[in-house]
Design a protein around this motif. Structure first.
Motif, PDB file in Angstrom:
ATOM      1  N   GLY A 111       7.881 -14.768   2.130  1.00  0.00           N
ATOM      2  CA  GLY A 111       8.631 -14.159   0.973  1.00  0.00           C
ATOM      3  C   GLY A 111       8.272 -12.768   0.695  1.00  0.00           C
ATOM      4  O   GLY A 111       7.363 -12.456   0.932  1.00  0.00           O
ATOM      5  N   CYS A 112       9.492 -11.920   0.386  1.00  0.00           N
ATOM      6  CA  CYS A 112       9.268 -10.750   0.075  1.00  0.00           C
ATOM      7  C   CYS A 112       9.245 -10.338  -1.291  1.00  0.00           C
ATOM      8  O   CYS A 112      10.295 -10.412  -1.918  1.00  0.00           O
ATOM      9  CB  CYS A 112      10.204  -9.641   0.713  1.00  0.00           C
ATOM     10  SG  CYS A 112      10.098  -7.881   0.505  1.00  0.00           S
ATOM     11  N   PRO A 113       8.230  -9.698  -1.955  1.00  0.00           N
ATOM     12  CA  PRO A 113       8.366  -9.294  -3.196  1.00  0.00           C
ATOM     13  C   PRO A 113       9.152  -8.104  -3.589  1.00  0.00           C
ATOM     14  O   PRO A 113       9.625  -8.050  -4.970  1.00  0.00           O
ATOM     15  CB  PRO A 113       6.613  -8.968  -3.580  1.00  0.00           C
ATOM     16  CG  PRO A 113       6.199  -8.597  -2.344  1.00  0.00           C
ATOM     17  CD  PRO A 113       7.018  -9.488  -1.168  1.00  0.00           C
ATOM     18  N   ASP A 114       9.525  -7.298  -2.640  1.00  0.00           N
ATOM     19  CA  ASP A 114      10.327  -6.264  -3.018  1.00  0.00           C
ATOM     20  C   ASP A 114      11.973  -6.753  -3.029  1.00  0.00           C
ATOM     21  O   ASP A 114      12.747  -6.489  -4.151  1.00  0.00           O
ATOM     22  CB  ASP A 114      10.429  -5.183  -1.827  1.00  0.00           C
ATOM     23  CG  ASP A 114       9.056  -4.479  -1.943  1.00  0.00           C
ATOM     24  OD1 ASP A 114       8.325  -4.717  -2.733  1.00  0.00           O
ATOM     25  OD2 ASP A 114       8.818  -3.593  -1.046  1.00  0.00           O
ATOM     26  N   CYS A 115      12.517  -7.302  -1.812  1.00  0.00           N
ATOM     27  CA  CYS A 115      13.775  -7.865  -2.137  1.00  0.00           C
ATOM     28  C   CYS A 115      13.934  -9.200  -2.495  1.00  0.00           C
ATOM     29  O   CYS A 115      15.187  -9.653  -2.483  1.00  0.00           O
ATOM     30  CB  CYS A 115      14.450  -7.456  -0.647  1.00  0.00           C
ATOM     31  SG  CYS A 115      13.965  -8.625   0.507  1.00  0.00           S
TER      32      CYS A 115
ATOM     33  N   GLY B  21      12.612  -4.234   5.533  1.00  0.00           N
ATOM     34  CA  GLY B  21      11.877  -3.571   6.139  1.00  0.00           C
ATOM     35  C   GLY B  21      10.725  -2.950   5.280  1.00  0.00           C
ATOM     36  O   GLY B  21       9.836  -2.156   5.937  1.00  0.00           O
ATOM     37  N   ALA B  22      10.282  -3.644   4.099  1.00  0.00           N
ATOM     38  CA  ALA B  22       9.145  -3.264   3.583  1.00  0.00           C
ATOM     39  C   ALA B  22       7.737  -3.852   4.235  1.00  0.00           C
ATOM     40  O   ALA B  22       7.916  -4.941   4.743  1.00  0.00           O
ATOM     41  CB  ALA B  22       9.262  -3.762   2.076  1.00  0.00           C
ATOM     42  N   ALA B  23       6.664  -3.261   4.091  1.00  0.00           N
ATOM     43  CA  ALA B  23       5.455  -3.639   4.552  1.00  0.00           C
ATOM     44  C   ALA B  23       4.801  -4.517   3.561  1.00  0.00           C
ATOM     45  O   ALA B  23       4.787  -3.925   2.320  1.00  0.00           O
ATOM     46  CB  ALA B  23       4.346  -2.550   4.601  1.00  0.00           C
ATOM     47  N   VAL B  24       4.455  -5.608   3.659  1.00  0.00           N
ATOM     48  CA  VAL B  24       4.044  -6.832   2.698  1.00  0.00           C
ATOM     49  C   VAL B  24       2.661  -7.142   3.250  1.00  0.00           C
ATOM     50  O   VAL B  24       2.329  -7.271   4.249  1.00  0.00           O
ATOM     51  CB  VAL B  24       5.160  -8.076   2.782  1.00  0.00           C
ATOM     52  CG1 VAL B  24       4.557  -8.925   1.814  1.00  0.00           C
ATOM     53  CG2 VAL B  24       6.460  -7.650   2.513  1.00  0.00           C
ATOM     54  N   ARG B  25       1.691  -7.236   2.075  1.00  0.00           N
ATOM     55  CA  ARG B  25       0.267  -7.560   2.175  1.00  0.00           C
ATOM     56  C   ARG B  25       0.237  -8.598   1.124  1.00  0.00           C
ATOM     57  O   ARG B  25       0.481  -8.276  -0.171  1.00  0.00           O
ATOM     58  CB  ARG B  25      -0.415  -6.213   2.201  1.00  0.00           C
ATOM     59  CG  ARG B  25      -1.917  -6.529   2.183  1.00  0.00           C
ATOM     60  CD  ARG B  25      -2.542  -5.281   2.183  1.00  0.00           C
ATOM     61  NE  ARG B  25      -4.187  -5.614   1.622  1.00  0.00           N
ATOM     62  CZ  ARG B  25      -4.990  -4.713   1.956  1.00  0.00           C
ATOM     63  NH1 ARG B  25      -4.863  -3.494   2.428  1.00  0.00           N
ATOM     64  NH2 ARG B  25      -6.232  -4.856   1.458  1.00  0.00           N
TER      65      ARG B  25
END
Length: 86
Positions: free
Chosen positions: A21-25, A57-61
């Motif tokens: 999962g993406c925390p941004d979107c 397109g966010a870089a997720v860590r």
């Protein structure tokens, strides 16, 4: 022995996919092992996995505990071992 004979009887294996999962979107999706990277450091603070969100397109860590490290390495995720400078 021919190549065909050597591989006779082997079953096709489904590729390993991981849910993420993406925390941004807030997107939820599945990623192939090739889309993830795992970095193993000297402590839990320096052990993490990363990927690029396929939706925004966010870089997720994200941090990776022992169980996550076990699952990712077992699933074929490329691993980088970080060395301590101490």
């Amino acid at each position: 022995m021919t190549v065909a004979a050597a591989f006779a009887g082997m079953k096709r294996v489904a590729p390993v996919v991981f849910r993420a999962g993406c925390p941004d979107c807030r997107g939820r999706f599945e990623l192939a092992a090739s889309a993830l990277r795992l970095a193993i450091g000297a402590s839990s603070r320096t052990t993490f996995y990363s990927f690029t969100c396929p939706e925004c397109g966010a870089a997720v860590r994200k941090p990776a505990g022992e169980r996550i490290v076990e699952l990712l390495t077992g699933g074929g995720v490329r691993t980088l071992r970080l060395h301590s400078t101490v």
